[in-house]
Design an enzyme around this catalytic site. Structure first.
Site, PDB file in Angstrom:
ATOM      1  N   ASP A 135       0.615  -1.290  -0.150  1.00  0.00           N
ATOM      2  CA  ASP A 135       0.017   0.281  -0.132  1.00  0.00           C
ATOM      3  C   ASP A 135       1.006   1.374   0.342  1.00  0.00           C
ATOM      4  O   ASP A 135       2.126   1.471   1.000  1.00  0.00           O
ATOM      5  CB  ASP A 135      -1.179   0.169   1.041  1.00  0.00           C
ATOM      6  CG  ASP A 135      -2.056   0.436   1.403  1.00  0.00           C
ATOM      7  OD1 ASP A 135      -2.252   2.290   0.551  1.00  0.00           O
ATOM      8  OD2 ASP A 135      -3.498   0.184   1.776  1.00  0.00           O
TER       9      ASP A 135
ATOM     10  N   HIS B 138     -11.591  -2.428   4.434  1.00  0.00           N
ATOM     11  CA  HIS B 138     -10.704  -2.177   6.140  1.00  0.00           C
ATOM     12  C   HIS B 138     -11.543  -0.560   6.212  1.00  0.00           C
ATOM     13  O   HIS B 138     -11.645   0.178   7.518  1.00  0.00           O
ATOM     14  CB  HIS B 138      -9.624  -1.602   6.627  1.00  0.00           C
ATOM     15  CG  HIS B 138      -9.119  -0.552   5.764  1.00  0.00           C
ATOM     16  ND1 HIS B 138      -8.918  -0.607   4.219  1.00  0.00           N
ATOM     17  CD2 HIS B 138      -8.082   0.543   5.791  1.00  0.00           C
ATOM     18  CE1 HIS B 138      -8.591  -0.306   3.307  1.00  0.00           C
ATOM     19  NE2 HIS B 138      -7.707   0.954   4.650  1.00  0.00           N
TER      20      HIS B 138
HETATM   21  C1  NOJ Z   1      -8.073   5.762   2.670  1.00  0.00           C
HETATM   22  C2  NOJ Z   1      -7.576   4.383   3.715  1.00  0.00           C
HETATM   23  O1  NOJ Z   1      -7.739   3.153   2.724  1.00  0.00           O
HETATM   24  C3  NOJ Z   1      -7.791   5.156   4.749  1.00  0.00           C
HETATM   25  O2  NOJ Z   1      -7.554   3.663   6.243  1.00  0.00           O
HETATM   26  C4  NOJ Z   1      -6.544   5.729   5.441  1.00  0.00           C
HETATM   27  O3  NOJ Z   1      -7.362   6.151   5.991  1.00  0.00           O
HETATM   28  C5  NOJ Z   1      -7.246   7.207   4.129  1.00  0.00           C
HETATM   29  N1  NOJ Z   1      -6.989   6.890   2.957  1.00  0.00           N
HETATM   30  C6  NOJ Z   1      -5.988   7.696   4.732  1.00  0.00           C
HETATM   31  O4  NOJ Z   1      -4.450   7.640   4.026  1.00  0.00           O
END
Ligand code: NOJ
Length: 517
Positions: free
Chosen positions: A99, A314
């Site tokens: 990621d 998530h």
């Molecule tokens: C998207 C992510 O999936 C999420 O979990 C995160 O809080 C935000 N982007 C900020 O990075």
């Protein structure tokens, strides 16, 4: 179509490392825990795994606040553990996506620490610093994506300016207008690609291009805070880096609700390979709504633009809970699995979806997330608590979040020995997709099957399959215009095999996969 790529053949399985498997009893999942369960993923025939962030982080946003892009947080293990994970996955034919979080860092990242230290620091312009608006207050009206945070700007007393954070205050936005920032973030990609990683999920890809003039957002008009026209060139630059390496893949989190914009991120063959489609995630449980979303993507996409389907991650409630009206949650979660695997496109499966997990109940004193996302992040139950203790094989310690209530029945071990389980169904879906090219690359046509039934045909030469899902909480008829073989039903009580030409009575929320003869 030419031979499909690895990311078109099978599913990509999302691992949220904190909640997958804890090997050292500290209550938080880790890389060694993941390695211990790779056979579970191999049995699901996943084409690849996407790991949510594993980098050093103060964990204000559980890893989406990165303090060092080129290492592993001690809570998850070491860089050597990650190398081992990649090697062990590759041995099983599983690709690994990391990621990449390019829009913002942690406020503890050395770049931000330097940037914040003085107005003339060499890293000052790596972030978005501005004076107060005329008359005082934040430079513009942009809001944080997290409601609880409010405005997207924080005033820094030390240097008397505001900095932008599209998420938490601890997640300052990088300034993608600055070529040094772009080059540094491209080097992060190369660091991991050199270590053998197969690609990336790009966190909030649409936010890498903002109005450099920082204009106010105006309701009803395209936003200034994301998806600015410079996005195409930014994505092309990123793609060029990844294309320095063979057979790698980029999937973007493109949180936009105009499908034309989403499709543009995967058009032209020189930007992303895949984009997560949030229109799909937000759909109500309605056959016409699902059909429209599928048809709209197909109508807008070029032949080469490949869809990615997902209904959970998530950040979003799980299907078994979200669609749980009329007591149909469990049956609908099974139908969702069929939809993901049988549509033309890449299925993304969020850990626990293969078990049909619902969201967990989080008592108020256990809430840890700023944005209400703890329920879908509950740890995976591997073994019955009656045997393995309250950590259900996830941990021998105190889990960082409570597990789902029914871990005894829902755990992997219980489902593995039950041919009627959600896990048995998803394994069968994966087996069928692996064995049948028509399910991977067959041409797709949605069908008119009445208001409550979503149905589509796939065709590859003489091989034709039909998928149908009854969205109604009552039984419904699926008309067939010839004999067929029932290959799979989401209803474990349904007998498989030959079906006469007349049709099939579908149970409430039942989905079926038929080979047309
Ligand atoms: C998207 C992510 O999936 C999420 O979990 C995160 O809080 C935000 N982007 C900020 O990075």
């Amino acid at each position: 179509m030419s031979e499909p790529s690895w990311w078109q053949r099978g599913a990509i399985y999302q691992i949220y490392p904190r909640s997958f498997s804890d090997s050292n009893g500290d209550g938080v999942g880790d890389l060694t825990g993941i390695i211990a369960h790779l056979d579970h993923l191999a049995a699901l025939r996943v084409a690849g795994v996407w790991l949510s962030p594993i980098y050093p982080s103060p964990m204000a946003d559980f890893g989406y606040d990165v303090a060092d892009y080129c290492d592993v947080d001690p809570v998850f293990g070491t860089l050597a553990d990650l190398d081992r994970l990649v090697a062990e996955c590759h041995q099983r034919g599983i690709k690994v996506l990391l990621d990449w979080v390019p829009n913002h860092t942690s406020d503890q990242h050395p770049w931000f620490v330097a940037s914040r230290s003085s107005r003339d620091n060499l890293k000052r312009d790596w972030y978005v610093w501005r004076d107060a608006a005329l008359g005082g207050g934040p430079p513009n009206n942009w809001r944080s994506a997290f409601r609880a945070v409010g405005g997207a700007w924080t005033f820094d007393d030390a240097t008397g300016q505001w900095y932008l954070h599209s998420f938490e205050e601890e997640q300052p936005d990088l300034n993608w207008e600055n070529p040094e920032v772009r080059a540094a973030m491209h080097d992060v990609l190369r660091f991991w690609l050199d270590r053998g990683v197969d690609g990336f999920r790009i966190d909030v890809a649409h936010m890498l291009a903002k109005d450099p003039a920082l204009g106010d957002n105006v309701p009803g008009q395209p936003p200034h805070s994301e998806d600015w026209p410079t996005i195409d060139e930014r994505l092309r630059e990123i793609r060029r880096v990844v294309d320095e390496y063979p057979d790698r893949m980029l999937v973007g989190e493109v949180y936009l609700f105009d499908l034309r914009r989403v499709v543009s991120y995967v058009s032209g063959g020189d930007k992303l390979h895949l984009a997560h489609n949030f229109v799909f995630v937000k759909l109500p449980w309605s056959a016409p709504a699902f059909r429209a979303a599928i048809d709209d993507f197909d109508a807008l996409a070029e032949a080469a633009s490949w869809p990615a389907w997902f209904l959970a991650n998530h950040d979003h409630p799980r299907a078994a809970s979200r669609f749980d009206t009329d007591g149909q949650g469990e049956a609908r979660a099974r139908a969702v699995a069929l939809i993901l695997y049988a549509l033309r496109g890449t299925p993304f499966v969020y850990q626990g979806e293969e078990l049909g997990l619902p969201d967990a109940e989080i008592p108020p004193d256990r809430i840890v997330d700023v944005d209400g996302r703890d329920p879908e992040r509950a740890p995976i139950p591997w073994r019955p608590p009656s045997v393995a203790g309250p950590g259900a094989g996830f941990t021998t310690g105190e889990p960082w979040l409570p597990l789902v209530a029914d871990a005894e029945q829902l755990c992997v071990e219980a489902q593995e020995s039950d041919p009627r389980s959600a896990l048995a169904l998803v394994r069968r879906l994966a087996d069928l997709r692996a064995a049948m090219p028509v399910l991977q690359t067959g041409v797709q046509t949605t069908l008119d099957a009445g208001p409550d039934v979503l149905a589509w045909r796939r065709q590859d030469g003489d091989d034709r399959v039909l998928t149908a899902v009854n969205f109604a909480p009552a039984s419904g008829n699926l008309a067939l215009d010839g004999p067929a073989t029932l290959l799979l039903s989401t209803d474990p009580d349904r007998a498989l095999g030959p079906v006469a030409g007349g049709g099939l009575e579908l149970a409430p929320s039942e989905g079926v996969l038929l080979r047309l003869l």
